[in-house]
Write an enzyme that holds these catalytic residues in place. Structure first.
Site, mmCIF file in Angstrom:
data_model
loop_
_atom_site.group_PDB
_atom_site.id
_atom_site.type_symbol
_atom_site.label_atom_id
_atom_site.label_comp_id
_atom_site.label_asym_id
_atom_site.label_seq_id
_atom_site.Cartn_x
_atom_site.Cartn_y
_atom_site.Cartn_z
ATOM 1 N N ARG A 1 0.852 -1.198 0.000
ATOM 2 C CA ARG A 1 0.000 0.000 0.000
ATOM 3 C C ARG A 1 0.885 1.244 0.000
ATOM 4 N NH1 ARG A 1 -3.857 0.013 5.041
ATOM 5 N NH2 ARG A 1 -5.013 -1.560 3.879
ATOM 6 N N ARG B 1 -1.737 6.587 9.598
ATOM 7 C CA ARG B 1 -1.837 6.019 8.232
ATOM 8 C C ARG B 1 -1.893 7.125 7.169
ATOM 9 N NH1 ARG B 1 -3.834 0.804 8.230
ATOM 10 N NH2 ARG B 1 -3.197 -0.277 10.117
ATOM 11 N N CYS C 1 -14.063 -1.439 6.096
ATOM 12 C CA CYS C 1 -13.102 -0.728 5.241
ATOM 13 C C CYS C 1 -13.782 0.111 4.161
ATOM 14 C CB CYS C 1 -12.127 -1.713 4.623
ATOM 15 S SG CYS C 1 -11.160 -2.587 5.854
ATOM 16 N N CYS D 1 -8.149 -10.625 1.199
ATOM 17 C CA CYS D 1 -8.239 -10.186 2.589
ATOM 18 C C CYS D 1 -8.408 -11.372 3.526
ATOM 19 C CB CYS D 1 -9.400 -9.205 2.768
ATOM 20 S SG CYS D 1 -9.518 -8.692 4.484
ATOM 21 N N CYS E 1 -15.391 -2.935 -0.211
ATOM 22 C CA CYS E 1 -14.011 -3.198 0.202
ATOM 23 C C CYS E 1 -13.445 -4.339 -0.635
ATOM 24 C CB CYS E 1 -13.970 -3.534 1.685
ATOM 25 S SG CYS E 1 -14.617 -5.183 2.028
ATOM 26 N N LYS F 1 -3.881 1.366 14.999
ATOM 27 C CA LYS F 1 -3.817 2.252 13.833
ATOM 28 C C LYS F 1 -4.433 3.611 14.148
ATOM 29 C CE LYS F 1 -6.268 -0.503 11.167
ATOM 30 N NZ LYS F 1 -7.237 -1.140 10.234
ATOM 31 N N LYS G 1 -5.909 7.329 12.149
ATOM 32 C CA LYS G 1 -6.267 7.887 10.834
ATOM 33 C C LYS G 1 -6.655 9.354 10.918
ATOM 34 C CE LYS G 1 -7.535 3.458 9.025
ATOM 35 N NZ LYS G 1 -8.578 2.608 8.434
ATOM 36 N N CYS H 1 -16.658 -7.872 6.025
ATOM 37 C CA CYS H 1 -16.648 -8.197 7.453
ATOM 38 C C CYS H 1 -16.915 -6.907 8.227
ATOM 39 C CB CYS H 1 -15.304 -8.828 7.855
ATOM 40 S SG CYS H 1 -14.007 -7.624 8.214
HETATM 41 FE FE1 SRM Z 1 -9.141 -1.650 6.232
HETATM 42 C C1 SRM Z 1 -7.887 -4.272 7.944
HETATM 43 C C2 SRM Z 1 -8.315 -3.062 3.340
HETATM 44 C C3 SRM Z 1 -9.733 1.287 4.688
HETATM 45 C C4 SRM Z 1 -10.902 -0.579 8.971
HETATM 46 N N1 SRM Z 1 -8.187 -3.338 5.739
HETATM 47 C C5 SRM Z 1 -7.701 -4.286 6.602
HETATM 48 C C6 SRM Z 1 -6.880 -5.339 5.859
HETATM 49 C C7 SRM Z 1 -5.455 -4.892 5.852
HETATM 50 C C8 SRM Z 1 -7.050 -6.781 6.353
HETATM 51 C C9 SRM Z 1 -6.088 -7.298 7.381
HETATM 52 O O1 SRM Z 1 -5.867 -6.651 8.417
HETATM 53 O O2 SRM Z 1 -5.583 -8.405 7.161
HETATM 54 C C10 SRM Z 1 -7.525 -5.203 4.447
HETATM 55 C C11 SRM Z 1 -6.665 -5.637 3.273
HETATM 56 C C12 SRM Z 1 -7.532 -6.172 2.175
HETATM 57 C C13 SRM Z 1 -6.815 -6.382 0.914
HETATM 58 O O3 SRM Z 1 -6.717 -7.556 0.479
HETATM 59 O O4 SRM Z 1 -6.360 -5.428 0.292
HETATM 60 C C14 SRM Z 1 -8.019 -3.782 4.475
HETATM 61 N N2 SRM Z 1 -8.921 -0.979 4.390
HETATM 62 C C15 SRM Z 1 -8.661 -1.742 3.300
HETATM 63 C C16 SRM Z 1 -8.863 -0.954 2.018
HETATM 64 C C17 SRM Z 1 -7.915 -1.368 0.903
HETATM 65 C C18 SRM Z 1 -10.334 -1.088 1.608
HETATM 66 C C19 SRM Z 1 -10.719 -0.671 0.234
HETATM 67 O O5 SRM Z 1 -11.477 -1.432 -0.348
HETATM 68 O O6 SRM Z 1 -10.323 0.396 -0.253
HETATM 69 C C20 SRM Z 1 -8.652 0.464 2.557
HETATM 70 C C21 SRM Z 1 -7.208 0.892 2.562
HETATM 71 C C22 SRM Z 1 -7.056 2.235 3.155
HETATM 72 C C23 SRM Z 1 -5.709 2.866 2.965
HETATM 73 O O7 SRM Z 1 -5.360 3.180 1.818
HETATM 74 O O8 SRM Z 1 -5.015 3.122 3.963
HETATM 75 C C24 SRM Z 1 -9.126 0.281 3.991
HETATM 76 N N3 SRM Z 1 -10.073 0.087 6.760
HETATM 77 C C25 SRM Z 1 -10.316 1.136 5.927
HETATM 78 C C26 SRM Z 1 -11.276 2.020 6.510
HETATM 79 C C27 SRM Z 1 -11.865 3.268 5.865
HETATM 80 C C28 SRM Z 1 -11.048 4.494 6.130
HETATM 81 O O9 SRM Z 1 -9.962 4.421 6.726
HETATM 82 O O10 SRM Z 1 -11.492 5.558 5.723
HETATM 83 C C29 SRM Z 1 -11.619 1.474 7.737
HETATM 84 C C30 SRM Z 1 -12.682 2.032 8.715
HETATM 85 C C31 SRM Z 1 -12.220 3.217 9.464
HETATM 86 C C32 SRM Z 1 -11.504 2.799 10.712
HETATM 87 O O11 SRM Z 1 -10.304 2.511 10.638
HETATM 88 O O12 SRM Z 1 -12.145 2.696 11.755
HETATM 89 C C33 SRM Z 1 -10.851 0.268 7.888
HETATM 90 N N4 SRM Z 1 -9.316 -2.279 8.155
HETATM 91 C C34 SRM Z 1 -10.140 -1.741 9.100
HETATM 92 C C35 SRM Z 1 -10.094 -2.555 10.277
HETATM 93 C C36 SRM Z 1 -10.880 -2.316 11.596
HETATM 94 C C37 SRM Z 1 -10.171 -1.411 12.512
HETATM 95 C C38 SRM Z 1 -10.840 -1.334 13.865
HETATM 96 O O13 SRM Z 1 -10.738 -0.292 14.499
HETATM 97 O O14 SRM Z 1 -11.436 -2.305 14.306
HETATM 98 C C39 SRM Z 1 -9.227 -3.634 9.982
HETATM 99 C C40 SRM Z 1 -8.852 -4.796 10.913
HETATM 100 C C41 SRM Z 1 -7.884 -4.421 11.976
HETATM 101 O O15 SRM Z 1 -7.302 -3.342 11.995
HETATM 102 O O16 SRM Z 1 -7.716 -5.260 12.854
HETATM 103 C C42 SRM Z 1 -8.768 -3.434 8.641
HETATM 104 FE FE1 SF4 Z 2 -11.199 -7.210 4.633
HETATM 105 FE FE2 SF4 Z 2 -13.175 -6.748 6.301
HETATM 106 FE FE3 SF4 Z 2 -11.695 -4.724 5.424
HETATM 107 FE FE4 SF4 Z 2 -13.345 -5.899 3.798
HETATM 108 S S1 SF4 Z 2 -13.946 -4.800 5.649
HETATM 109 S S2 SF4 Z 2 -11.195 -5.412 3.329
HETATM 110 S S3 SF4 Z 2 -13.309 -7.991 4.445
HETATM 111 S S4 SF4 Z 2 -10.990 -6.365 6.708
#
Ligand code: SRM
Ligand code: SF4
Length: 565
Positions: free
Chosen positions: A71, A140, A478, A435, A429, A204, A206, A474
């Protein structure tokens, strides 16, 4: 992995080095050692495996088909055309499934194999882009409004956001040693981590910058949000928001999505000290015992907003003025051409789920390559990723606009002219197959889901209804699903929780309406609601607002009193 293990790994990592070098050099496996799988996140990469192939490989007694997601750290998603072309070439050489534009304005590559990771990282850095701190318990990628209409303000806010992103980078040289062959200074790092300390953040973190009236960054979902205040086109400061976040866990009421609260108002020059104070307060006060409760939103709910404000004021030496009213009109992106205040032309393209890959219908990657080459040859224009997985071709003179328009039409990239409002604004997402946390499909299901829902809307005469749909594989959220008017949150293969009733400004969370539904149950649940909406909606009334007004769902009120528009 438990909080203690992750905290220990960070502490013992010698500035995020761990045994990554040895893990990468090990030819026997395509994977890293377990601890290094944690540490590589801070370098902007995740170890994954192709989940479509898991069972087959298990039966054949092969190790999983490991691949790495990488990323970028691209604050505000701004890229030169040359950088775009470099990233495009990297995707073709080292990755699978093209480029993936994310919900935080980054580019992701998927499926990079371990022995090519270093070459890929070097190629990214050769394009003057890094991946440092794109993942991990650090700040991030900083998200910034992509609204092209207000280019002079955008440039100012973007410059501040980029400076903040630099300021909050980890100090360790590990990244440069590991990927770019920088010599390690004897005795370790020249400097410690003055902002992060030896165990970085509890979780993390943001940051997002919004420029009203558009809330394209969903600023209430950020740990730390800055809402630009403009007077006569001049930036006078920011309203600071704290404690947003989307992630939750099914069946665990102690985890929840939360909207950020207004903390106060600051002048532009107070941005870095105040942001640093928020980050260090979270570093010291955040929960390091339970990772599920470690985000800033839980810290604030635990100690209270006033106590947190006092903490920030004491650390920064700045007393925060009262927050200003926030005048947001909508979230999401607006598509097509606009002429900005700077007289330049800007085109926002719809890219479904941010996936830039040639398909039978649309040669996304080839088409955007042609556009980037045209910009590069003309020496003008930028590519700007939006926080909704879309792309703005920004800053064009009138003649270049004509050339780009022809390329866009010639490659059928003008999906925004053909797609329904539902399809234009939908977010999905990544989910399967990469993922590791996905419980259900999201990106790959989106086209079929859209077709089904579009048919349902048409039955009710609602084809033009601008309803915001979001789907996540899930509950981590995201695609920021808890801000969707209709949202599907994955529970199991083919099954989702149906959430309803967010607003169009990103200022109200939705609420659970039906649990664990399959597609047939989803349609059965939506059918009467859509019929009712078609029959009884007020003039201009949005679907989410209608559902709340008619008592179908009762979402928790958000920071709405502050929102004037
Ligand atoms: Fe996310 C984890 C993809 C934005 C909340 N996110 C992941 C992981 C890395 C899975 C993992 O931990 O093994 C995913 C990788 C999937 C893949 O195969 O690429 C993933 N997140 C993404 C992306 C690529 C989604 C998308 O379709 O665009 C976004 C990348 C953002 C970036 O460029 O930095 C992405 N993730 C977000 C957002 C939205 C935002 O930031 O505006 C959220 C919700 C906001 C927040 O953080 O509360 C988000 N991602 C999570 C979480 C839950 C965090 C939590 O507080 O519980 C996880 C899981 C974790 O951190 O344990 C996670
Ligand atoms: Fe993976 Fe869940 Fe984030 Fe979708 S919402 S990319 S399934 S961690």
């Amino acid at each position: 992995m438990s909080s203690h293990s992750v905290e220990d790994i960070k502490r013992r990592s010698a500035g995020l080095r761990g045994t990554l070098a040895a893990s990468l050099a090990d030819p026997v496996t395509g994977a890293l050692r377990e601890e290094d799988q944690i540490l590589i996140k801070y370098h902007g990469s995740y170890q994954q495996d192709d989940r479509d192939l898991r069972e087959e490989r298990r039966l054949s007694k092969l190790e999983p088909a490991y691949g790495f997601m990488i990323r970028t750290r691209t604050p505000g998603g701004v890229l030169t055309p040359t950088q775009w072309l470099r990233l495009d070439a990297i995707a073709s050489t080292y990755a699978e499934r093209g480029l993936r534009l994310t919900t935080r304005q980054a580019v992701q590559f998927h499926g990079v194999i371990k022995r090519e990771l270093k070459a890929t990282m070097q190629a990214i850095n050769a394009a003057l882009i890094d991946t440092l701190a794109a993942c991990g318990d650090v700040n991030r990628n900083v998200a910034v409004a992509a609204n092209p209409l207000v280019s002079p303000v955008h440039a100012m806010v973007h410059a501040q956001a980029a400076a903040l992103s630099e300021h909050l980078l980890p100090n360790t040289r590990a990244y440069y040693e590991l990927w770019l062959d920088e010599e390690r200074v004897a005795g370790g790092d020249p400097a410690e981590e003055p902002i992060y300390g030896p165990t970085y953040l509890p979780r993390k973190f943001k940051i997002g910058f919004a420029i009203p009236p558009i809330n394209d960054v969903d600023v209430f979902s950020q740990d730390l949000g800055f809402v630009a205040q403009l007077e006569g086109g001049v930036l006078t400061g920011y309203t600071v928001l704290v404690g947003g976040g989307m992630g939750s866990t099914h069946g665990d009421a102690e985890t929840y999505p939360r909207l950020a609260d207004p903390l106060g108002f600051i002048r532009p020059e107070q941005l870095i000290p105040v942001a640093t104070a928020v980050v260090t307060a979270q570093r010291d006060l955040g929960n390091r015992e339970v990772r599920k409760h470690a985000r800033l939103k839980y810290t604030i709910d635990r100690i209270g907003l006033d106590a947190f404000r006092r903490e920030v004021e004491a650390r920064s030496g700045i007393s925060l003025a009262p927050p200003k009213p926030l005048a947001f009109e909508h979230n999401g992106d607006r598509f097509g051409w606009v002429q900005g205040e700077d007289g330049k032309h800007h085109l926002t393209l719809r890219i479904p789920a941010g996936r830039v890959q040639d398909s039978e219908d649309i040669p996304w990657q080839r088409g955007l390559r042609a556009v980037a080459r045209a910009l590069e040859a003309a020496g003008e224009g930028q590519f700007r990723l939006t926080p909704n997985q879309n792309l703005v071709i920004a800053g064009l003179s009138a003649p270049l606009r004509e050339a780009v328009d022809a390329l866009v039409a010639g490659h059928r990239l003008d999906l925004f002219r053909r797609a329904s409002p539902l399809a234009l604004n939908a977010l999905a997402c990544v989910a399967l197959p990469t993922c590791g946390l996905a419980m259900a499909e999201a990106e790959r299901y989106l086209p079929a889901l859209l077709a089904t829902l579009e048919a349902k809307l048409a039955q009710h005469g609602l084809s033009e209804a601008d309803i915001h749909l979001r789907i996540s594989g899930c509950p981590n959220g995201c695609s920021r699903p808890y801000l969707g008017e209709i949202a599907l949150v994955g529970k199991a293969p083919g099954r989702y929780n149906l959430m309803l009733g967010a607003d169009h400004r990103g200022a109200r969370l939705n609420a659970l309406y039906r649990e664990n539904v399959d597609e047939a149950q989803l349609l059965a649940a939506l059918d009467p609601l859509l019929a009712d909406y078609a029959a009884r909606r007020g003039v201009g009334e949005r679907f989410g607002d209608f559902l709340v007004r008619t008592g179908v769902v009762r979402p928790k009120p958000g920071p709405i009193p502050l929102v004037l528009a």
